[in-house]
Design a protein around this motif. Sequence first.
Motif, short mmCIF file in Angstrom:
data_model
loop_
_atom_site.label_atom_id
_atom_site.label_comp_id
_atom_site.label_asym_id
_atom_site.label_seq_id
_atom_site.Cartn_x
_atom_site.Cartn_y
_atom_site.Cartn_z
N ASP A 57 41.93 -29.24 -23.45
CA ASP A 57 40.56 -29.27 -22.79
C ASP A 57 40.58 -28.14 -21.99
O ASP A 57 39.25 -27.57 -22.09
N VAL A 58 41.40 -27.62 -21.33
CA VAL A 58 41.29 -26.21 -20.46
C VAL A 58 41.31 -25.35 -21.07
O VAL A 58 40.21 -24.33 -21.00
N SER A 61 37.37 -25.05 -22.35
CA SER A 61 36.32 -24.97 -21.36
C SER A 61 36.46 -23.98 -20.45
O SER A 61 35.84 -23.37 -19.92
N GLU A 64 38.05 -24.36 -17.74
CA GLU A 64 37.81 -24.96 -16.40
C GLU A 64 38.70 -26.00 -16.35
O GLU A 64 38.99 -26.91 -17.31
N ASN A 65 39.35 -26.55 -15.44
CA ASN A 65 40.33 -27.62 -15.17
C ASN A 65 39.48 -28.56 -14.02
O ASN A 65 39.03 -28.12 -12.99
N VAL A 66 39.47 -29.67 -14.48
CA VAL A 66 38.69 -30.79 -13.65
C VAL A 66 39.82 -31.88 -13.25
O VAL A 66 40.66 -32.46 -14.14
N GLU A 107 40.31 -35.42 -11.21
CA GLU A 107 39.55 -36.52 -10.51
C GLU A 107 40.48 -37.50 -10.59
O GLU A 107 41.13 -38.28 -11.34
N SER A 140 37.45 -35.23 -6.55
CA SER A 140 36.83 -34.57 -7.64
C SER A 140 37.02 -33.01 -7.45
O SER A 140 36.17 -32.68 -6.34
N ARG A 175 36.93 -28.96 -9.49
CA ARG A 175 36.89 -28.17 -10.37
C ARG A 175 37.04 -26.77 -10.15
O ARG A 175 36.73 -26.21 -9.12
N HIS A 176 38.07 -26.09 -11.09
CA HIS A 176 38.29 -24.85 -10.93
C HIS A 176 38.40 -23.98 -12.04
O HIS A 176 38.83 -24.73 -13.10
N ASP A 177 38.48 -22.56 -12.16
CA ASP A 177 38.41 -21.99 -13.29
C ASP A 177 39.82 -21.81 -13.81
O ASP A 177 40.87 -21.76 -12.83
#
Length: 212
Positions: A28-29, A32, A34-36, A38, A43, A45-47
């Motif tokens: 996923d990372v 994208s 980006e790491n999410v 949750e 919550s 989000r970071h690059d």
Amino acid sequence: LLAKANRGYLYIDEVNLLEDHLVDLLLDVAQSGENVIEREGLSIRHDARFVLVGSGNPEEGELRPQLLDRFGLSVEVRSPNDIEERVEVIRRRAAFDTNPDAFVDKWAIEDSKIRDTILTARDALKTIDAPDDTLRDCAGLCVAIGSDGLRGELTLLRAARALAAYKSSPVVTRDHLRSVASMALSHRLRRDPLDDAGSSTRVDRTVEEVFA
């Protein structure tokens, strides 16, 4: 770890033994950038854009194809069979163990030459020409080995251009493609139960057939 690796390198030892939920996270990372996070009302989000480096023993377990495809290059590490080469390894290791500082000083000039060549190649990379014939060679090789998608062609071309820049060549040639084909394509081969040759051997054989 993913936050710390942003704009850098993420090294995973025994990457083929990662648990499934970690592989899914990396996929996923990697897709994208980006790491999410949750959980429990939190919550964040970071690059997370990084170069992924992994190592492992294929005999201990296979890497999921989706993740394997995310690695641009792969190399097989084997023990050398040449006696003189093995002796030289022993000699250098013994010299390092005896006097690490003297060993580093001895090879400092050689290391500097390699570093300077890399920096020069990095500056010249954008000027390296890849003619249509080279692009057709890339596509032909990937079709011949059965590579899915287009990552094979793109990686093969990038690696060949980098080698051309390192060798101070203004244009990518078949010799450059030959040199990097195994690294760029061996892990993209489709399985062939009737062919027990190693992946690198199969790629080299395909290269000679396509370029014949």
